[in-house]
Design a protein around this motif. Structure first.
Motif: not given
Length: 104
Positions: A42-44, A84-88, A92-94
């Motif tokens: 979900v992030a790097r 949890d991918e979409n929620t994460a 993270l995008l706010g």
């Protein structure tokens, strides 16, 4: 009978040598890649410090995250389960998650 006693081990060693030679020519890049099963990136982020910040933010909303080094060696990857991918990502995008109180 003595000839068979020597021939069988030599034949077995020859077969093993052929198998090892074949295996050494396989795509080693793909063989060295890590498989994290169901986890999704979900992030790097560029550092382990940044990864801790992202993990803490996800923990605040109840998401368990795993941090692993990026395959190319540059930075860290943040992984979560598919549920949890979409929620994460939204966290993270706010963006507020569906059902989250908008009057914060």
């Amino acid at each position: 009978m003595a000839a068979y006693t020597l021939l069988v081990p030599l034949l077995a060693i020859g077969v093993l040598a052929l198998v090892l030679r074949w295996a050494s020519n396989l795509d080693t890049d793909r063989a060295h890649r890590k498989d994290y099963g169901l986890l999704r990136e979900v992030a790097r982020v560029p550092s382990s410090t940044a990864a801790r910040v992202v993990e803490e933010r996800l923990q605040e909303v109840g998401i368990k995250a795993t941090t692993v080094p990026a395959e190319d060696g540059n930075g860290m990857r943040i992984l979560v389960f598919p549920g949890d991918e979409n929620t994460a990502i939204r966290t993270l995008l706010g963006y507020p998650s569906p059902g989250e109180d908008h009057a914060r």
